[in-house]
Enzyme design. Sequence first.
Site, mmCIF file in Angstrom:
data_model
loop_
_atom_site.group_PDB
_atom_site.id
_atom_site.type_symbol
_atom_site.label_atom_id
_atom_site.label_comp_id
_atom_site.label_asym_id
_atom_site.label_seq_id
_atom_site.Cartn_x
_atom_site.Cartn_y
_atom_site.Cartn_z
ATOM 1 N N MET A 1 15.729 -4.859 -36.905
ATOM 2 C CA MET A 1 16.568 -4.325 -35.540
ATOM 3 C C MET A 1 15.483 -4.204 -34.301
ATOM 4 S SD MET A 1 16.305 -1.274 -38.522
ATOM 5 C CE MET A 1 16.689 -2.253 -38.728
ATOM 6 N N PRO A 2 14.435 -4.860 -33.617
ATOM 7 C CA PRO A 2 13.964 -5.432 -32.686
ATOM 8 C C PRO A 2 13.643 -4.715 -32.013
ATOM 9 C CG PRO A 2 14.314 -7.417 -33.600
ATOM 10 C CD PRO A 2 16.051 -6.398 -34.419
ATOM 11 N N ILE A 3 12.128 -4.343 -31.609
ATOM 12 C CA ILE A 3 11.807 -4.028 -29.949
ATOM 13 C C ILE A 3 11.255 -4.865 -28.951
ATOM 14 C CG2 ILE A 3 10.863 -1.334 -29.142
ATOM 15 C CD1 ILE A 3 11.314 -0.484 -31.756
ATOM 16 N N PHE A 48 16.153 -3.375 -29.023
ATOM 17 C CA PHE A 48 16.517 -1.999 -27.958
ATOM 18 C C PHE A 48 15.290 -3.410 -27.167
ATOM 19 C CE2 PHE A 48 16.739 2.089 -29.439
ATOM 20 C CZ PHE A 48 18.176 1.271 -29.592
ATOM 21 N N GLN D 7 8.043 -6.592 -31.482
ATOM 22 C CA GLN D 7 8.537 -5.275 -32.881
ATOM 23 C C GLN D 7 9.335 -5.917 -33.863
ATOM 24 O OE1 GLN D 7 7.901 -2.020 -30.409
ATOM 25 N NE2 GLN D 7 6.087 -0.896 -32.088
#
Lengths: 77, 77, 77, 77, 77, 77
Positions: A1-3, A48, D7
């Site tokens: 679930m990278p940002i 995201f 991230q």
Amino acid sequence: MPIVTIQVTREGTAPGATSTTAEQKAALIQGVSQLLLDVMGKPFDSTFVVIEEVDLDNWGWHGLPVSELRKRAGRPR
Amino acid sequence: MPIVTIQVTREGTAPGATSTTAEQKAALIQGVSQLLLDVMGKPFDSTFVVIEEVDLDNWGWHGLPVSELRKRAGRPR
Amino acid sequence: MPIVTIQVTREGTAPGATSTTAEQKAALIQGVSQLLLDVMGKPFDSTFVVIEEVDLDNWGWHGLPVSELRKRAGRPR
Amino acid sequence: MPIVTIQVTREGTAPGATSTTAEQKAALIQGVSQLLLDVMGKPFDSTFVVIEEVDLDNWGWHGLPVSELRKRAGRPR
Amino acid sequence: MPIVTIQVTREGTAPGATSTTAEQKAALIQGVSQLLLDVMGKPFDSTFVVIEEVDLDNWGWHGLPVSELRKRAGRPR
Amino acid sequence: MPIVTIQVTREGTAPGATSTTAEQKAALIQGVSQLLLDVMGKPFDSTFVVIEEVDLDNWGWHGLPVSELRKRAGRPR
């Protein structure tokens, strides 16, 4: 679930544009989501992306605001 | 001395609102400060909260800008 | 689809702990997700939370590293 | 002069790996720099990329730490 | 190649100003670039500075938005 | 109540050091707090500073990880 957060100066880079266009933003979002899928197997629905546009007075490089740097040094991007 | 950053899309979620309202912002600030006190004993005067509102074109999910995602997929929030 | 980033000093605040415990982290994540739901109607599956722990030498307040501030000024948190 | 922050959770996604590999990090850096060049004309020497790896206990989704979410819900990424 | 991010409330601190002035921004950029050079030997051309101005409703301290805190508590900055 | 975030590569720049030293960190915190006071009148007790050290594999410039860039191109900082 990278940002993924993408910070760019608030100015036009497409012909005739004075800011990042909606098309460019969509291309960044699509491209970086694809990259996370290709490199790390992260599915599209878990990534995201946030794009932050920063005024030229608020971005510094070479010890100067970019608004000033452009006048002195040509066209760093 | 915690720092809490809350990023949300710039749009209305309260009835009739077109953006996050001042009341909602105050409730987020109060609530998250209370949470830090309850869970970690951090006093109110040592917690900073920053709320960042992001345009729908600038937020990506599912490989698309949220502005586009809403048209296609209903109403993810 | 909010993103909440919580930055705290890397140290224990629970009895006997030398860092934020897994239970405290879970309580922060649960509490802040609930807050976003209560205040703005954001569903749990659209909220990301990231907790960042920062060494005492790397956090400054009052012009001093917290590691030094603690020695001089009692126990700010 | 874009800044891109990526991230991801600290865990392996390549075969046999227990964290993001140096090769994956290099591919992310190369790919995102190329994307900024292709979409916005930003030259390679003006793009900074920062990759942040976050422990599973420190990342929350669905109101739970990812370390817990994995046990309950299969394998969200 | 340091990145320095400076977040301040969006309000005037110079005489007659209602926001951070271009001169103040330039002084922050110059000063922090010089600091990185003096302390760590980082050359001016490798330091990026980003200034983020945050609305008073969007910044919380003491459990309150700064817009409210100012009314109650005098003039914290 | 400014928040200043300083991101640097995790490596030594002082003689004999393999990372940013505690003395350098204290000098950055003191210097940047002084700068905010001098330029904007922000008192020491309202400025937070966070220093983030980033591994060389996790920082990209010129489309390459810094760990690789150093081998090829001399010593960019």
